[in-house]
Every structure is written in C-alpha cells, then in structure tokens.
Scaffold this motif. Sequence first.
Motif, PDB file in Angstrom:
ATOM      1  N   ASN A  60      10.447   2.729   5.496  1.00 14.85           N
ATOM      2  CA  ASN A  60      10.983   3.356   4.295  1.00 14.85           C
ATOM      3  C   ASN A  60      12.293   4.095   4.564  1.00 14.85           C
ATOM      4  O   ASN A  60      12.702   4.942   3.771  1.00 14.85           O
ATOM      5  CB  ASN A  60       9.940   4.329   3.723  1.00 14.85           C
ATOM      6  CG  ASN A  60       8.753   3.603   3.115  1.00 14.85           C
ATOM      7  OD1 ASN A  60       8.780   3.190   1.966  1.00 14.85           O
ATOM      8  ND2 ASN A  60       7.704   3.433   3.914  1.00 14.85           N
ATOM      9  N   SER A  61      12.938   3.748   5.668  1.00 20.32           N
ATOM     10  CA  SER A  61      14.218   4.341   6.024  1.00 20.32           C
ATOM     11  C   SER A  61      15.349   3.356   5.718  1.00 20.32           C
ATOM     12  O   SER A  61      15.100   2.194   5.378  1.00 20.32           O
ATOM     13  CB  SER A  61      14.232   4.690   7.513  1.00 20.32           C
ATOM     14  OG  SER A  61      14.315   3.507   8.299  1.00 20.32           O
ATOM     15  N   PRO A  62      16.605   3.794   5.825  1.00 17.34           N
ATOM     16  CA  PRO A  62      17.725   2.846   5.627  1.00 17.34           C
ATOM     17  C   PRO A  62      17.737   1.721   6.656  1.00 17.34           C
ATOM     18  O   PRO A  62      18.455   0.740   6.469  1.00 17.34           O
ATOM     19  CB  PRO A  62      18.958   3.754   5.783  1.00 17.34           C
ATOM     20  CG  PRO A  62      18.477   5.126   5.466  1.00 17.34           C
ATOM     21  CD  PRO A  62      17.071   5.178   5.952  1.00 17.34           C
ATOM     22  N   GLY A 308       8.942   5.265  -2.822  1.00 18.95           N
ATOM     23  CA  GLY A 308       8.770   6.547  -3.486  1.00 18.95           C
ATOM     24  C   GLY A 308       7.544   6.578  -4.386  1.00 18.95           C
ATOM     25  O   GLY A 308       6.693   5.681  -4.378  1.00 18.95           O
ATOM     26  N   LEU A 309       7.462   7.630  -5.203  1.00 18.88           N
ATOM     27  CA  LEU A 309       6.310   7.783  -6.085  1.00 18.88           C
ATOM     28  C   LEU A 309       6.235   6.662  -7.113  1.00 18.88           C
ATOM     29  O   LEU A 309       5.143   6.224  -7.490  1.00 18.88           O
ATOM     30  CB  LEU A 309       6.380   9.145  -6.790  1.00 18.88           C
ATOM     31  CG  LEU A 309       6.224  10.376  -5.884  1.00 18.88           C
ATOM     32  CD1 LEU A 309       6.379  11.646  -6.699  1.00 18.88           C
ATOM     33  CD2 LEU A 309       4.866  10.345  -5.185  1.00 18.88           C
ATOM     34  N   THR A 310       7.393   6.196  -7.563  1.00 19.71           N
ATOM     35  CA  THR A 310       7.395   5.107  -8.548  1.00 19.71           C
ATOM     36  C   THR A 310       6.822   3.837  -7.934  1.00 19.71           C
ATOM     37  O   THR A 310       5.982   3.147  -8.545  1.00 19.71           O
ATOM     38  CB  THR A 310       8.823   4.841  -9.045  1.00 19.71           C
ATOM     39  OG1 THR A 310       9.343   6.041  -9.636  1.00 19.71           O
ATOM     40  CG2 THR A 310       8.826   3.729 -10.088  1.00 19.71           C
ATOM     41  N   GLY A 311       7.261   3.513  -6.730  1.00 13.48           N
ATOM     42  CA  GLY A 311       6.736   2.331  -6.055  1.00 13.48           C
ATOM     43  C   GLY A 311       5.257   2.464  -5.750  1.00 13.48           C
ATOM     44  O   GLY A 311       4.494   1.490  -5.848  1.00 13.48           O
ATOM     45  N   GLU A 390       0.987  -6.460   0.796  1.00 11.60           N
ATOM     46  CA  GLU A 390       1.635  -5.149   0.831  1.00 11.60           C
ATOM     47  C   GLU A 390       0.877  -4.145  -0.032  1.00 11.60           C
ATOM     48  O   GLU A 390       0.747  -2.972   0.330  1.00 11.60           O
ATOM     49  CB  GLU A 390       3.084  -5.279   0.346  1.00 11.60           C
ATOM     50  CG  GLU A 390       3.952  -6.182   1.215  1.00 11.60           C
ATOM     51  CD  GLU A 390       4.093  -5.641   2.627  1.00 11.60           C
ATOM     52  OE1 GLU A 390       4.752  -4.600   2.794  1.00 11.60           O
ATOM     53  OE2 GLU A 390       3.539  -6.257   3.557  1.00 11.60           O
ATOM     54  N   HIS A 391       0.374  -4.591  -1.177  1.00 12.93           N
ATOM     55  CA  HIS A 391      -0.403  -3.695  -2.033  1.00 12.93           C
ATOM     56  C   HIS A 391      -1.724  -3.310  -1.368  1.00 12.93           C
ATOM     57  O   HIS A 391      -2.219  -2.195  -1.573  1.00 12.93           O
ATOM     58  CB  HIS A 391      -0.660  -4.357  -3.388  1.00 12.93           C
ATOM     59  CG  HIS A 391       0.570  -4.503  -4.217  1.00 12.93           C
ATOM     60  ND1 HIS A 391       0.613  -5.231  -5.389  1.00 12.93           N
ATOM     61  CD2 HIS A 391       1.837  -4.021  -4.036  1.00 12.93           C
ATOM     62  CE1 HIS A 391       1.836  -5.189  -5.888  1.00 12.93           C
ATOM     63  NE2 HIS A 391       2.595  -4.457  -5.088  1.00 12.93           N
TER      64      HIS A 391
END
Length: 451
Positions: A60-62, A308-311, A390-391
Amino acid sequence: MSRPPHRDQPPGRAPRRPSPRLFARGSFPEASRVAEVLRAETTGGLLLLGGTLAALVWANSPWSGAYDALRDLTVGPAALHLHLSLGSWAADGLLAIFFFVAGLEVKREFVAGDLRDPRRAALPVVAAAGGMAVPALVFVLVNLGEAGDLAGWAVPTATDIAFAVAVLAVISTHLPAGLRTFLLTLAVVDDLFAITIIAIFYTDHLRLGWLLLALVPIGLFGVLVQRRVRSGWVLLPLALAAWALVHASGVHATVAGVLLAFTVPVRRRDGADGRGLAEHLEHLVRPLSAGLAVPIFAFFAAGVTIGGLTGLADALRDPVALGVVTGLLVGKTVGIAGSTWLLARFTRADLDDELSWLDVLGLAILGGIGFTVSLLIGELAFGPGSSRAEHVKVGVLVGSVLAAALASVLLRARNRVYWRLCELEERDEDADGVPDVYQEGGGGREGPSAA
C-alpha cells in the motif's frame, strides 16, 4: 457375598462414577511439551505478524509495484514444471514444511500424547469439527445469492495457532495448562482436517501416474525412518522427490509433507520412555517452519492493496469477503463453543475447577484467527492475483483482527484467574521436578476427562 452399598449412595444403587472433566490439566510431561511447543509458536507468530505488516505496508506504499514484481518473479527449472513465482514457491514449497510439522504433531498426539485416550481426544476433535463445519455453513449462507461464489467455502474453516499464541503473548495472557493443551490440539486436528479438504476439494486435474510414482520416494522414506535412519543427506532428497512428484500430480504439494510425516515412528525402537524420531524431527524442523517458512509465506500472501477506507469498504461488500469475516468471527465462535457445550450436555461433563464458560467463549473467538491456511485456500479457490482472491485476503485480515481483539478483551478479563492457576501448576513443594498439582493427592484431578 455381596458388597455393601457405597457410603454416599442409597442402598441398592451402584456408586456414581466421577463426572468427566473438560479442560483438565492432563499429564505433566504432556503439559510441559505443550508449553515448549507454544513458546516456539509464539516466536513464529510474532515473525508472522511482522511479515504480514511488512507486506501490507509495502503493498500500500508508492513502491507497491516493486512488491508485485518480487512476488511474481519466476524461478526454477521449466523442464520439471517447477518454473514458479516466488509467491507460488512460498505457498507450495515452504508450506510443505509447515504441514510436515503439523503431520508429525498429529501423529504424535494420537499415538503417544494425551489424545491416545479417546475420552481426552473427544473434546478437541468435536470442537475442531464444529469449528470447521459451522464457518463453512455461514460462508455458504452469505454467498447463496447471484453475487456470491461458493468456491471459497473452506476459507474460514482454519485456525492459525501461531497467530493465536502471538496474540496471547502480546496481551500478556498466560493460559492454564488445560486451556493451552486444548488450543494446541484443536489447531492440530484443524490442520489435519484442512489438508484433507485441500487434497479432496481443491485438486482440479489429477494426474494419477505422477501420484502413484510419488509413492516410491514416500515408501523409501518410510522404510528408512522406520529403521530410525536420521541422516539428512539420505532423507532430504527423498522428501524433495516426493514433493516434486506430488506437485506434478495436481494434488497440492503440501500434502506431501503430511504423507511423509505420517511415516515417521513416534515411539522409540527399544520401547523406553523418551524422545522418539517423530519428536526429534519435529524439534529440528519446527524452528524452520515457524521462523522462516510461515513468515515468508505470509509476506508473499498478505500483500493486498486495500486502497484506504473506501477500498476496504468496497472489498467488504463482496459476499466472499463478508462470508469470510462472518465465518471466522461468528462461525468459529458458534462452532467451537457450541460443540463444546453439546459435548458437555450429552456426556454430563463438567468444566475443570475455576474455569467458566466465559473461558470457552474466549478460546472459541480466538479460534477465529485464521490466517496461513485460510490465505492458502483462498488462492486455491479463486486463483492467485484474482480480484476475489484479493477480497479473501481482506476478509481474512479483518476477521482475524476482529477475532483477536474480542478474544483479548474476554481473556484479559480472566487473566488474574489464569495467573493464579499457572502459579499453582508450577509450584513444586516436594522439589521432585513434578508440581504437586499433577500428582495424586496434590490438588489435581486424576481420572475421567473429556479434554
């Protein structure tokens, strides 16, 4: 000449047998061995948590592309159908070591451990069965609609012992011997059921010829270990050959680890007490499994880009992820605690002294920490890298974290009781090396037990 009636019984009635005890301490040698195993699993669990956090942060990093590139890097001989990604090597190869240790533990428990007594084996076997059947049912119920997918029904059925004991270490909760033994044996039986599920339900294309050929190195391995051969330069090539042939057969290669483990004798050849070959190999291989194999697998398997929270919210709208979360959190709790209650109800067994059903509930929730095997089954069910795989990772992570948090609250509330029981178990007033509580007349309960 007839015997007089028991002094505590009415005339004409036979003496009452003592009620079986759930979560009894068991024998001192077994309690000591369980404590040693759980100390090793605690270290491995902390490394597993570290590998998981590292994967999540990196994914979850660049620099997430570098993580994906590393996980998908392929190495190995293509001619032998072993040109696999590093992620696949971790899942198929390193986890075979994990299941080899699990197989040794299963065999030792049922041949020489306390579980050789059917009365003591009943509780963890029944609890493990309930703790797998109910989560699978919960997952199926959540995924019955058109948007669901039943292929992942087995994902929430597994309990991760390393993750669970790492949580206990972090919250400084010291379970008494009976609860520790139950937790370990529950996970052992759980692993046996899980590998059976993988072999039967997640084998798509069986190549029978390769599987039959795999029996040759497995058989040779078995002959050598039955003769108590311990030389790694002899056993390791046979184990690698068996693994490669099982992998080529289409059966998941981790099954080879269990098959090899089941050939290893548990008892000493001379029949004397002491460490047999199975325990010797387990002592050698467990650090490799807990300290290297499982954390590396977690590093490659847990790296999901959440967004993030949306994902996270989007992933949890998928019935597959929701089924995994509810299966781990609700299904495991109901399955383990419910089957334990039913066993007590129909056998009229009582909980061991100073324990309550709150302790059972806490352990049942702790059993909802499903990680290593759950992630493996998710990849087998939906394919590595797929959106649903992934889910599944999101569902496993969320369900396991929630189970760990709730179990921590319940078990910490009982921690004062646990410390008092553990001090009693460690007290040795006779200085004979065996705490008095394990000896007849020393405060412990001998006799019938269902745990």
